[in-house]
Scaffold this active site. Structure first.
Site, PDB file in Angstrom:
ATOM      1  N   TYR A 142     -15.171 -14.603   7.817  1.00 57.22           N
ATOM      2  CA  TYR A 142     -13.945 -15.312   8.195  1.00 57.22           C
ATOM      3  C   TYR A 142     -14.223 -16.788   8.472  1.00 57.22           C
ATOM      4  CZ  TYR A 142     -10.718 -11.353   8.796  1.00 57.22           C
ATOM      5  OH  TYR A 142      -9.878 -10.299   8.594  1.00 57.22           O
ATOM      6  N   LYS A 191     -23.295  -2.648   6.370  1.00 59.88           N
ATOM      7  CA  LYS A 191     -23.551  -2.327   4.957  1.00 59.88           C
ATOM      8  C   LYS A 191     -24.996  -2.735   4.675  1.00 59.88           C
ATOM      9  CE  LYS A 191     -22.325  -0.978   0.818  1.00 59.88           C
ATOM     10  NZ  LYS A 191     -22.100   0.451   0.509  1.00 59.88           N
ATOM     11  N   ASP A 223     -18.720   2.202   4.174  1.00 55.36           N
ATOM     12  CA  ASP A 223     -17.976   3.076   3.252  1.00 55.36           C
ATOM     13  C   ASP A 223     -17.913   4.495   3.804  1.00 55.36           C
ATOM     14  OD1 ASP A 223     -20.732   3.124   2.841  1.00 55.36           O
ATOM     15  OD2 ASP A 223     -20.622   3.272   0.662  1.00 55.36           O
ATOM     16  N   ASP A 247     -11.742  -5.571  10.832  1.00 58.86           N
ATOM     17  CA  ASP A 247     -10.353  -5.791  10.423  1.00 58.86           C
ATOM     18  C   ASP A 247      -9.862  -4.592   9.608  1.00 58.86           C
ATOM     19  OD1 ASP A 247      -7.928  -7.204   9.865  1.00 58.86           O
ATOM     20  OD2 ASP A 247      -8.717  -7.649   7.872  1.00 58.86           O
ATOM     21  N   ASP A 251      -7.232  -1.125  10.914  1.00 61.89           N
ATOM     22  CA  ASP A 251      -5.950  -0.700  10.318  1.00 61.89           C
ATOM     23  C   ASP A 251      -5.992   0.790   9.983  1.00 61.89           C
ATOM     24  OD1 ASP A 251      -4.977  -3.306  10.385  1.00 61.89           O
ATOM     25  OD2 ASP A 251      -4.129  -3.203   8.365  1.00 61.89           O
TER      26      ASP A 251
HETATM   27  C1  IPM Z   1      -5.821  -8.890  12.392  1.00 60.32           C
HETATM   28  C2  IPM Z   1      -5.122  -9.580  11.252  1.00 60.32           C
HETATM   29  C3  IPM Z   1      -5.710 -10.969  11.066  1.00 60.32           C
HETATM   30  C4  IPM Z   1      -7.198 -10.812  10.788  1.00 60.32           C
HETATM   31  C5  IPM Z   1      -5.026 -11.800   9.980  1.00 60.32           C
HETATM   32  C6  IPM Z   1      -3.548 -11.952  10.213  1.00 60.32           C
HETATM   33  C7  IPM Z   1      -5.678 -13.159   9.801  1.00 60.32           C
HETATM   34  O1  IPM Z   1      -5.208  -8.819  10.091  1.00 60.32           O
HETATM   35  O2  IPM Z   1      -5.773  -9.407  13.512  1.00 60.32           O
HETATM   36  O3  IPM Z   1      -6.376  -7.809  12.183  1.00 60.32           O
HETATM   37  O4  IPM Z   1      -7.600 -10.569   9.639  1.00 60.32           O
HETATM   38  O5  IPM Z   1      -7.979 -10.924  11.740  1.00 60.32           O
HETATM   39 MG    MG Z   2      -6.043  -6.885  10.392  1.00 64.30          MG
END
Ligand code: IPM
Ligand code: MG
Length: 359
Positions: A142, A191, A223, A247, A251
């Site tokens: 990032y 990884k 993975d 990240d 999710d």
């Molecule tokens: C998160 C989001 C952010 C990230 C984006 C919006 C830049 O996906 O906080 O998980 O990737 O950190």
């Molecule tokens: Mg995210």
């Protein structure tokens, strides 16, 4: 006590969900005798529209002077074609970095009333899970060198995954300390079979393990981790991983809690001041329609009470209220399960939770 909170509502559903989280804080304040002073600041697309940049200096100044920061979400199609450094997301990365928030804490818990909303097979969901992802937040790909260059094969674009020992050590410390307060099981995700940065990550985590003999540490390739999360999430307690892997995996873990609208997060550095935000995005498609799930943001302010203000009882009061409302069958439209007795909007979900906190 009075606490000063900088509020970044942001874009899309940000305004609606943050409003409910502020109400939850005020309700807790009324019960436990605390007060909160909120200062609105701009970040993301709304800041671009108003000032030309996603993160105005004034926002950074107000955040750094506050006791903590509450954030909704940023981004939307309107700003998607801007160059990278002017996109709303650059504001988010900028504030994380400016505040030195290298540790992102993302708890993923399957609330009992949401077992049927979990997309995993019933026998897996029945086992439940309660894990926390510790994501490195101010390093890695990032923030590594990036750019484009022209080569004989046309334009080439690159991003760099890069970690130094100090960065790995400080996030590993947060993970070990967190593990000590829980089931003492830490899984470090990398990884290392391919990436040199992951090999340094792994070595550094293992060096630190010596200082925490009670914590059982193991490594898992990313993975495999993605697979294990849907095979048996109950095996995870504390997970520590890099910015990008965290990240992605957060999710995935959010979805198995029933909805991405459920996952809260705390971003912390070396001081008590943190930034608290739901892990989901700004959902422009449902913005302004009273459909968004405010629970992730409400659980984020619960984390603020615990981590920044040292108020664990007040944090638990919010968490119990959320649980009770879900138990009663109220659901926002993102969660449709067999236990739903009442589909409610953003505002009503917030009101139900506040009523429960006040009981
Ligand atoms: C998160 C989001 C952010 C990230 C984006 C919006 C830049 O996906 O906080 O998980 O990737 O950190
Ligand atoms: Mg995210």
């Amino acid at each position: 006590m009075n606490f000063n909170i900088a509020v970044i509502k942001g874009d899309g559903i940000g305004d609606e969900i943050v409003t409910q989280a502020m109400k939850a804080l005020e309700t807790v304040g009324a019960v436990y005798n605390h007060s909160f002073t909120f200062t609105d600041v701009l970040m993301g697309g709304c800041a671009i529209d108003a000032t030309g940049v996603p993160l105005p200096q004034e926002t950074i100044d107000v955040c750094l002077k506050s006791d903590s920061v509450l954030l909704g979400a940023v981004g939307g199609p309107k700003w998607d074609t801007l160059p990278g450094h002017l996109r709303p997301e650059a504001g988010l990365l900028g504030i994380r970095s400016a505040m030195g928030l290298y540790a992102n804490i993302r708890p993923a818990v399957l609330f009992k009333p949401l077992k049927k909303a979990c997309p995993l097979r019933a026998d897996i969901a029945d086992r439940g899970f309660d894990m926390v992802i510790i994501r490195e937040l101010t390093g890695g790909i990032y923030f590594g060198e990036r750019g484009r260059r022209t080569t004989e094969n046309g334009v080439e674009a690159f991003d760099t995954e890069r970690y130094h020992e100090t960065e790995i050590r400080r996030i590993a410390k947060v993970a070990f300390e967190t593990a000590m307060t829980r089931r003492k099981k830490l899984i470090s995700i990398d990884k290392a079979n391919v990436l040199e940065s992951s090999r340094l990550w792994r070595e550094t985590v293992h060096k630190m393990a010596v200082e925490y003999p009670q914590v059982e540490v193991s490594d898992m390739l990313v993975d495999n981790a993605a697979m294990q999360l849907v095979k048996d999430p109950s095996q995870f307690d504390v997970v520590v991983t890099s910015n990008m892997f965290g990240d992605i995996l957060s999710d995935e873990s959010a979805m198995i809690t029933g909805s991405i609208g459920m996952l809260a997060s705390a971003s912390l550095g070396d001081s008590k001041r943190g930034l608290y935000e739901p892990i989901h995005g700004s959902a422009p498609d449902i913005a302004g329609q009273d459909k968004a799930n405010p629970v992730a943001t409400i659980l984020s302010v619960a984390m603020m009470l615990k981590y920044s203000f040292g108020l664990p009882k007040e944090c638990a009061a919010i968490e119990h209220a959320v649980d009770a409302v879900l138990q009663a069958g109220a659901r926002t439209p993102d969660i449709k399960d067999a236990e739903t007795t009442q589909v409610v909007g953003t505002r009503q979900m917030g009101e139900l939770i506040c009523r429960e906190i006040g009981k």
